[in-house]
Design a protein around this motif. Structure first.
Motif, mmCIF file in Angstrom:
data_model
loop_
_atom_site.group_PDB
_atom_site.id
_atom_site.type_symbol
_atom_site.label_atom_id
_atom_site.label_comp_id
_atom_site.label_asym_id
_atom_site.label_seq_id
_atom_site.Cartn_x
_atom_site.Cartn_y
_atom_site.Cartn_z
ATOM 1 N N ARG A 1 -31.357 17.911 12.795
ATOM 2 C CA ARG A 1 -32.672 17.529 13.323
ATOM 3 C C ARG A 1 -32.754 16.017 13.482
ATOM 4 O O ARG A 1 -33.219 15.513 14.514
ATOM 5 C CB ARG A 1 -33.784 18.026 12.403
ATOM 6 N N PHE A 2 -32.319 15.286 12.483
ATOM 7 C CA PHE A 2 -32.400 13.824 12.534
ATOM 8 C C PHE A 2 -31.529 13.269 13.657
ATOM 9 O O PHE A 2 -31.981 12.455 14.463
ATOM 10 C CB PHE A 2 -31.965 13.228 11.189
ATOM 11 N N CYS A 3 -30.291 13.716 13.717
ATOM 12 C CA CYS A 3 -29.351 13.165 14.699
ATOM 13 C C CYS A 3 -29.694 13.584 16.126
ATOM 14 O O CYS A 3 -29.517 12.805 17.064
ATOM 15 C CB CYS A 3 -27.922 13.588 14.365
ATOM 16 N N SER A 4 -30.170 14.810 16.304
ATOM 17 C CA SER A 4 -30.480 15.272 17.658
ATOM 18 C C SER A 4 -31.650 14.502 18.258
ATOM 19 O O SER A 4 -31.794 14.445 19.486
ATOM 20 C CB SER A 4 -30.789 16.774 17.657
ATOM 21 N N HIS A 5 -32.470 13.884 17.408
ATOM 22 C CA HIS A 5 -33.625 13.129 17.899
ATOM 23 C C HIS A 5 -33.306 11.650 18.136
ATOM 24 O O HIS A 5 -34.178 10.912 18.589
ATOM 25 C CB HIS A 5 -34.784 13.233 16.900
ATOM 26 N N GLN A 6 -32.063 11.210 17.847
ATOM 27 C CA GLN A 6 -31.827 9.772 17.915
ATOM 28 C C GLN A 6 -31.918 9.224 19.339
ATOM 29 O O GLN A 6 -32.431 8.115 19.535
ATOM 30 C CB GLN A 6 -30.487 9.402 17.262
ATOM 31 N N SER A 7 -31.450 9.969 20.341
ATOM 32 C CA SER A 7 -31.574 9.500 21.728
ATOM 33 C C SER A 7 -33.038 9.381 22.126
ATOM 34 O O SER A 7 -33.450 8.408 22.773
ATOM 35 C CB SER A 7 -30.847 10.447 22.687
ATOM 36 N N TRP A 8 -33.816 10.395 21.750
ATOM 37 C CA TRP A 8 -35.259 10.365 21.995
ATOM 38 C C TRP A 8 -35.878 9.145 21.312
ATOM 39 O O TRP A 8 -36.665 8.412 21.918
ATOM 40 C CB TRP A 8 -35.883 11.651 21.468
ATOM 41 N N GLU B 1 -26.008 20.140 18.732
ATOM 42 C CA GLU B 1 -27.459 19.925 18.768
ATOM 43 C C GLU B 1 -27.800 18.623 19.495
ATOM 44 O O GLU B 1 -28.789 18.555 20.240
ATOM 45 C CB GLU B 1 -28.016 19.886 17.336
ATOM 46 N N VAL B 2 -26.992 17.597 19.281
ATOM 47 C CA VAL B 2 -27.198 16.312 19.965
ATOM 48 C C VAL B 2 -27.042 16.487 21.471
ATOM 49 O O VAL B 2 -27.847 15.973 22.263
ATOM 50 C CB VAL B 2 -26.213 15.250 19.441
ATOM 51 N N LYS B 3 -26.007 17.237 21.888
ATOM 52 C CA LYS B 3 -25.777 17.468 23.316
ATOM 53 C C LYS B 3 -26.934 18.227 23.954
ATOM 54 O O LYS B 3 -27.355 17.923 25.071
ATOM 55 C CB LYS B 3 -24.472 18.248 23.512
ATOM 56 N N VAL B 4 -27.446 19.227 23.244
ATOM 57 C CA VAL B 4 -28.580 20.010 23.758
ATOM 58 C C VAL B 4 -29.778 19.096 23.999
ATOM 59 O O VAL B 4 -30.428 19.160 25.053
ATOM 60 C CB VAL B 4 -28.950 21.140 22.780
ATOM 61 N N MET B 5 -30.085 18.249 23.027
ATOM 62 C CA MET B 5 -31.232 17.355 23.172
ATOM 63 C C MET B 5 -31.006 16.328 24.274
ATOM 64 O O MET B 5 -31.914 16.035 25.066
ATOM 65 C CB MET B 5 -31.512 16.638 21.844
ATOM 66 N N GLU B 6 -29.791 15.781 24.358
ATOM 67 C CA GLU B 6 -29.510 14.787 25.396
ATOM 68 C C GLU B 6 -29.609 15.414 26.782
ATOM 69 O O GLU B 6 -30.118 14.784 27.719
ATOM 70 C CB GLU B 6 -28.128 14.174 25.172
ATOM 71 N N ASN B 7 -29.146 16.647 26.936
ATOM 72 C CA ASN B 7 -29.282 17.352 28.223
ATOM 73 C C ASN B 7 -30.748 17.591 28.557
ATOM 74 O O ASN B 7 -31.164 17.467 29.713
ATOM 75 C CB ASN B 7 -28.535 18.685 28.181
ATOM 76 N N PHE B 8 -31.525 17.919 27.548
ATOM 77 C CA PHE B 8 -32.963 18.113 27.745
ATOM 78 C C PHE B 8 -33.616 16.818 28.222
ATOM 79 O O PHE B 8 -34.440 16.823 29.145
ATOM 80 C CB PHE B 8 -33.617 18.576 26.440
ATOM 81 N N LEU B 9 -33.242 15.701 27.601
ATOM 82 C CA LEU B 9 -33.818 14.416 27.982
ATOM 83 C C LEU B 9 -33.449 14.047 29.418
ATOM 84 O O LEU B 9 -34.277 13.522 30.167
ATOM 85 C CB LEU B 9 -33.343 13.318 27.020
ATOM 86 N N VAL B 10 -32.204 14.314 29.794
ATOM 87 C CA VAL B 10 -31.765 14.010 31.157
ATOM 88 C C VAL B 10 -32.571 14.830 32.172
ATOM 89 O O VAL B 10 -33.013 14.312 33.208
ATOM 90 C CB VAL B 10 -30.253 14.285 31.318
ATOM 91 N N ARG B 11 -32.779 16.112 31.870
ATOM 92 C CA ARG B 11 -33.485 16.993 32.811
ATOM 93 C C ARG B 11 -34.975 16.673 32.897
ATOM 94 O O ARG B 11 -35.617 16.958 33.897
ATOM 95 C CB ARG B 11 -33.315 18.456 32.390
ATOM 96 N N ASN B 12 -35.509 16.078 31.834
ATOM 97 C CA ASN B 12 -36.956 15.884 31.775
ATOM 98 C C ASN B 12 -37.364 14.426 31.652
ATOM 99 O O ASN B 12 -38.438 14.119 31.125
ATOM 100 C CB ASN B 12 -37.527 16.677 30.585
ATOM 101 N N THR B 13 -36.528 13.524 32.151
ATOM 102 C CA THR B 13 -36.789 12.093 32.007
ATOM 103 C C THR B 13 -38.144 11.700 32.584
ATOM 104 O O THR B 13 -38.932 10.992 31.951
ATOM 105 C CB THR B 13 -35.682 11.274 32.696
ATOM 106 N N GLN B 14 -38.450 12.160 33.781
ATOM 107 C CA GLN B 14 -39.714 11.775 34.419
ATOM 108 C C GLN B 14 -40.911 12.281 33.626
ATOM 109 O O GLN B 14 -41.879 11.554 33.391
ATOM 110 C CB GLN B 14 -39.767 12.308 35.841
ATOM 111 N N PHE B 15 -40.830 13.527 33.183
ATOM 112 C CA PHE B 15 -41.931 14.109 32.403
ATOM 113 C C PHE B 15 -42.116 13.359 31.093
ATOM 114 O O PHE B 15 -43.233 13.025 30.708
ATOM 115 C CB PHE B 15 -41.617 15.581 32.121
ATOM 116 N N ILE B 16 -41.002 13.072 30.411
ATOM 117 C CA ILE B 16 -41.054 12.397 29.119
ATOM 118 C C ILE B 16 -41.625 11.005 29.261
ATOM 119 O O ILE B 16 -42.447 10.550 28.466
ATOM 120 C CB ILE B 16 -39.645 12.356 28.483
#
Length: 238
Positions: free
Chosen positions: A126-133, A217-232
């Motif tokens: 949980r901690f590491c997957s949120h670091q990019s965010w 888990e980190v890859k999943v979150m980073e892919n999510f961020l890439v797909r939703n950059t504008q929304f975020i």
């Protein structure tokens, strides 16, 4: 002045080297392989000490003051530094365990397998997957909020940060996970007792599985961020 968890006070000073804790007579009886083993155990112990110290910097210099001076809400702090208090508790426990190993005290506990390992994996994932965010949120807020930017710059100038910026400190948990398997495998390589050697090798393998899981888990979150950059960006902390 930041409030410091009393447990963390001992981490402000560098720990003694294992040779300083042993008598000359005891050192003279050790084989080259045992000396190497003790050196690696000491490295595991000393680097865990340094890791807890930097985690405490995240807590006492950044996350708690951010909330205390109302730069971020409690929810925003929890998103940027997810389960930080529990991460610190976990590594304080691992530090005590590694110290007992260094001092050759009786121990039968492992932090990396069974229910302990599952909890370790859950917290670190949980901690590491949120670091990019977290890094993105901090960068955005620094650009938008001069007061927040001043706080970050002032905090990073404190001696506790050891010339590191917040963007350098947030990834330390992921970096730490990569070290455990290598150190444990090196300890196993220099362990004579067959039962002990296999137990340490098993712990190293459990660490690798945890690392692989966290990486996914980190890859999943980073892919999510890439797909939703504008929304975020639109709905980020303001």
């Amino acid at each position: 002045m930041e409030e410091v968890d009393p447990r963390l006070l001992e981490f402000e000073q560098d720990p003694a080297n294992w040779r300083e804790l042993a008598s000359p007579e005891a050192l003279a009886t050790l084989s080259k392989k045992e000396i190497k083993r003790q050196e690696v155990i000491n490295e595991l112990f000393a680097t865990e000490h340094a890791h807890v110290r930097m985690l405490s910097v995240l807590q006492t210099v950044f996350s708690k003051p951010m909330e205390r001076v109302a730069l971020l809400t409690a929810t925003e702090v929890a998103t940027i530094f997810p389960n930080l208090d529990e991460i610190i508790d976990m590594h304080c426990e691992s530090f005590q365990l590694f110290r007992s190993v260094l001092r050759k005290q009786v121990h039968n506990k492992s932090l990396f397998d069974g229910t302990e390992g599952e909890w370790f994996q859950k917290l670190t994932a949980r901690f590491c997957s949120h670091q990019s965010w977290a890094l993105e949120q901090i960068k955005i807020r620094q650009k938008k909020d001069p007061r927040f930017n001043s706080f970050i710059q002032e905090s990073e100038s404190k001696p506790q940060c050891r010339r590191l910026q917040l963007k350098d400190i947030i990834p330390i948990e992921m970096q730490r996970l990569t070290k455990y398997p290598l150190l444990l495998e090196n300890i196993a390589k220099n362990t004579e007792n067959t039962v002990e050697k296999e137990r340490i090798k098993q712990s190293a393998e459990c660490c690798r599985k945890i690392l692989n899981h966290v990486n996914e888990e980190v890859k999943v979150m980073e892919n999510f961020l890439v797909r939703n950059t504008q929304f975020i960006t639109q709905f980020t902390v303001s």
